[in-house]
Design an enzyme around this catalytic site. Structure first.
Site, PDB file in Angstrom:
ATOM      1  CD  GLU A  38      47.378  43.399  43.650  1.00  0.00           C
ATOM      2  OE1 GLU A  38      46.457  43.038  44.020  1.00  0.00           O
ATOM      3  OE2 GLU A  38      48.618  42.837  44.254  1.00  0.00           O
ATOM      4  CE  LYS A 103      43.792  40.401  45.140  1.00  0.00           C
ATOM      5  NZ  LYS A 103      44.664  41.289  45.784  1.00  0.00           N
ATOM      6  CB  CYS A 137      48.017  39.667  44.477  1.00  0.00           C
ATOM      7  SG  CYS A 137      49.365  39.988  45.708  1.00  0.00           S
TER       8      CYS A 137
END
Length: 250
Positions: A38, A103, A137
């Protein structure tokens, strides 16, 4: 299919240096798909106006190295677009084809939700006969969003997940593999970031039964995804047929 993940000690806010390190580390390594962590070009940084790509620097790097190595590359970077900032996960194929996922679940504990704009859509990419769900994540903590609706074979998680919470990271990766009857490859960064958070080596690839199938050699984590094995497993254990059906309000 061979996937290689790079456990990268990301240099804080230094794109050029990170690009150079990645090229050097992967110079003599071959794979079908390479994973990067990330925000691989900057570290997990909330100074979005300072570090975000405005001329697609990280994407252009991925296109370049993907073409040079004749392999797909996947990782996330901070991006500014139309006045908004995104934590954007790219999937770049060697022919230049690009898919991306913004995300969805922003890490409010760090203030990510105050800086970046959440994505709205799940993104699945098919490459060399395998369907990949792209996730970043904190998405790992929200299983509903990653629920397999018979539409993917593997999940790719790229992360900056600190050592102090790494137990949750490792348990949840295995859980996502088991509950979704899928491969799950989770790639975390290593080292210490600009916020003095430490990241231990904790990258893993799990098969659909929860077995770890990754090999580690220094900073390199690799796994072979055998689709025949996965198809046989899914044929024998048809658990997805009994899943709940629902829609998500985004």
């Amino acid at each position: 299919m061979k996937i290689v993940g790079l456990n990268l000690d990301i240099i804080w806010k230094n794109k050029a240096e990170n690009f150079k390190i990645i090229e050097d580390k992967l110079q003599n390594i071959e794979a079908d798909l390479f994973l990067l962590p990330e925000m691989f070009s900057t570290g997990f940084c909330m100074d979005a106006s300072e570090v975000s790509d405005r001329t697609e620097e990280s994407l252009e790097f991925l296109k370049k190295i993907s073409k040079e190595k004749d392999a797909a590359f996947c990782g996330s970077a901070p991006v500014e677009e139309n006045g908004n900032f995104y934590n954007r996960m790219y999937f770049v194929q060697p022919n230049g084809e690009v898919a991306f996922y913004n995300k969805r679940h922003l890490f409010s504990f760090s203030g990510e939700d105050k800086v970046y704009t959440p994505g709205k859509n799940r993104v699945i990419v098919e490459y060399k006969g395998i369907r990949f769900l792209l996730q970043v994540c904190y998405d790992l903590r929200f299983p509903v969003f990653a629920r397999n609706n018979d539409d993917y074979d593997a999940v790719l998680y790229v992360a900056n997940w600190p050592e102090k919470r790494v137990g949750a990271w490792e348990h949840l990766l295995k859980a996502r593999a088991i509950e979704n009857l899928s491969f799950v490859f989770g790639l975390n960064r290593i080292g210490t970031d600009g916020n003095n958070l430490f990241y231990q080596e904790s990258s893993h690839c799990f098969f659909a039964d929860g077995r770890e199938i990754s090999d580690k050699n220094g900073n390199i984590v690799s796994a072979e995804l055998d689709m025949n094995e996965l198809k046989d497993f899914r044929t024998h254990f048809q658990f997805l047929n009994d899943r709940d059906h629902f829609s998500i309000d985004l």
